[in-house]
Design an enzyme around this catalytic site. Structure first.
Site, PDB file in Angstrom:
ATOM      1  CB  ALA A   1      -0.956  -0.006   1.190  1.00  0.00           C
TER       2      ALA A   1
ATOM      3  CB  SER B   1      -1.433  -3.630   2.012  1.00  0.00           C
ATOM      4  OG  SER B   1      -0.322  -4.305   2.556  1.00  0.00           O
ATOM      5  CB  ALA B   2      -1.023  -9.168   0.309  1.00  0.00           C
TER       6      ALA B   2
ATOM      7  CB  CYS C   1       3.889   5.624  12.387  1.00  0.00           C
ATOM      8  SG  CYS C   1       2.657   4.378  12.021  1.00  0.00           S
TER       9      CYS C   1
HETATM   10  C1  LIG Z   1      -0.272  -0.778   6.618  1.00  0.00           C
HETATM   11  C2  LIG Z   1      -0.844   0.413   5.964  1.00  0.00           C
HETATM   12  C3  LIG Z   1      -0.187   1.033   4.892  1.00  0.00           C
HETATM   13  C4  LIG Z   1       1.153   0.540   4.374  1.00  0.00           C
HETATM   14  O1  LIG Z   1       0.999  -0.667   3.684  1.00  0.00           O
HETATM   15  P1  LIG Z   1       2.298  -1.515   3.248  1.00  0.00           P
HETATM   16  O2  LIG Z   1       1.725  -2.582   2.374  1.00  0.00           O
HETATM   17  O3  LIG Z   1       2.894  -2.019   4.510  1.00  0.00           O
HETATM   18  O4  LIG Z   1       3.200  -0.593   2.512  1.00  0.00           O
HETATM   19  C5  LIG Z   1      -0.778   2.117   4.317  1.00  0.00           C
HETATM   20  N1  LIG Z   1      -1.955   2.599   4.755  1.00  0.00           N
HETATM   21  C6  LIG Z   1      -2.611   2.046   5.780  1.00  0.00           C
HETATM   22  C7  LIG Z   1      -3.923   2.607   6.209  1.00  0.00           C
HETATM   23  C8  LIG Z   1      -2.081   0.933   6.426  1.00  0.00           C
HETATM   24  O5  LIG Z   1      -2.726   0.400   7.448  1.00  0.00           O
END
Ligand SMILES: *Cc1c(COP(=O)(O)O)cnc(C)c1O
Length: 391
Positions: A75, A202-203, A330
């Protein structure tokens, strides 16, 4: 004797791989190692057809066409491609982007990068429960606005946003609407009908492997996008780089399981979450909950609690038996309180004394009870230490 590992209650950070997903991935990590772009031989054909099948499956779950699914590394990359890629491609038509103050860093930071490129960025504030309203988005629009980005579900306080209404509002005005659906997809009903132009997935947030995700890119009307990665022209030129075949197959398997089990799982997670909150509140005063109340407006399994009269940095370091994330999740290195909790109006000390709990597919009632008992004991101890300091 090895110490027992802490109870894992951090499912908004990542989820464990579902064993059924691993099973689906194994052949593609072993004998079937072909490059999905090597179309001169059977190794490549097998990989290509596995990727095609996965693409169809994920597209169907989204209500999209297969060609609208672009595989990425997750993501973060999808958000960067959506925001930087769209803004750069559509720059002639305007230079104003609207997003919310409670977005993930993977949205806020590309927006900040855009402001360095001369774009204007407006951060819409959430309501007290962390929700972003269509009215507040509408109020931020100008005649220079080209893109609106609002997350589907908030990763810290679990607020579900009315993205259908925000997407419709944007579509009416011919604006592109992007949503970061990393938390929502596979957990709550989510589809791209009704004017979503771009959506990030995101998987590893839905029991799939880490390092793989997708960006939905609407093809009718076509959403212009300038690629960020240049190379072999994979993914219709939008994302060059050899495809992560086992990851993509695992992603599709995770989506398949989520489609089948999502509803029953959401109910079970809701009960576990409520059990955790009830157990903690029954034994402690001065506990406030952040985000919408448990129910249809909240991400299943997510709980955010603030503990008055407790030093936030000591709270997390004292919790040895529970893996949770703190109010400075974070940006732990900097010790800054979470920008999401601050946007909700929490004072800094309370934001720092906040824990985010996320129960998941493999969490048991026993683990929830164990975690609640430890949280109660730690908060009591820290508060009584504060008392004795004051005496
Ligand atoms: C975890 C997350 C991301 C990042 O996703 P990745 O696949 O780890 O890069 C982005 N946005 C939200 C809302 C998330 O929870």
């Amino acid at each position: 004797m090895s110490r027992r590992r802490p109870v894992y209650l951090d499912h908004q950070a990542t989820t464990p791989l579902d064993p059924r997903v691993l099973q689906a991935m194994l052949p593609w990590l072993m004998g079937e190692f072909g490059n999905a772009a090597s179309l001169q031989h059977a190794y490549g054909w097998a990989a290509e057809s596995a990727v095609n099948a996965a693409r169809e499956e994920i597209a169907e779950a989204l209500g999209a066409a297969p060609r609208e699914v672009v595989f990425t590394s997750g993501a973060t990359e999808s958000n960067n491609l959506a925001i930087l890629g769209f803004a750069r491609a559509a720059r002639r038509t305007g230079a104003h982007v609207v997003t919310s103050a409670v977005e993930h860093r993977a949205v806020l930071d590309p927006c900040r990068a855009l402001s360095a490129e001369g774009f204007e960025v407006t951060l819409v504030p959430p309501d007290r429960e962390g929700r972003v309203s269509p009215e507040s988005v509408e109020a931020a629009l100008t005649d220079r606005t080209i893109l609106v980005s609002v997350m589907a579900a908030n990763n810290e306080v679990g607020a579900l946003n009315p993205i259908g209404r925000i997407a419709a509002l944007c579509a009416e005005r011919g604006l592109a609407f992007h949503t970061d659906a990393a938390q929502a997809f596979g957990k709550v009903p989510f589809g791209v009908g009704g004017g979503v132009a771009l959506a990030s997935l995101s998987a590893h947030k839905l029991y799939g492997p880490k390092g793989v995700g997708a960006l939905f890119v609407r093809s009718r009307p076509r959403v212009p996008l300038a690629p960020i990665l240049h190379g072999g022209g994979h993914e219709r030129g939008l994302r060059s780089g050899t495809l992560n075949v086992p990851g993509i197959v695992g992603f599709a398997a995770a989506v398949r399981i989520a489609r089948r089990e999502r509803e029953a799982e959401a109910e079970r997670l809701g009960r576990l979450r409520d059990r955790l909150e009830t157990a903690i509140r029954a034994s402690l005063d001065g506990v406030t909950s952040n985000g919408p109340p448990s129910g249809p407006d909240r991400l299943p399994g997510n709980l955010s609690l603030s503990f008055a009269g407790v030093d936030g940095s000591r709270l997390v370091s004292s919790l040895r038996g529970v893996a949770v994330s703190s109010g400075s999740a974070c940006t732990t290195a900097s010790g800054e309180p979470s920008h999401v909790l601050r946007a909700l109006g929490l004072p800094e000390p309370l934001a720092k004394a906040t824990l985010r709990f996320g129960v998941g597919r493999f969490t048991s009632e026993g683990q929830v009870d164990e975690a609640a008992a430890e949280v109660v004991a730690v908060v009591r101890r820290l508060r009584s230490e504060n008392e004795s300091l004051r005496d």
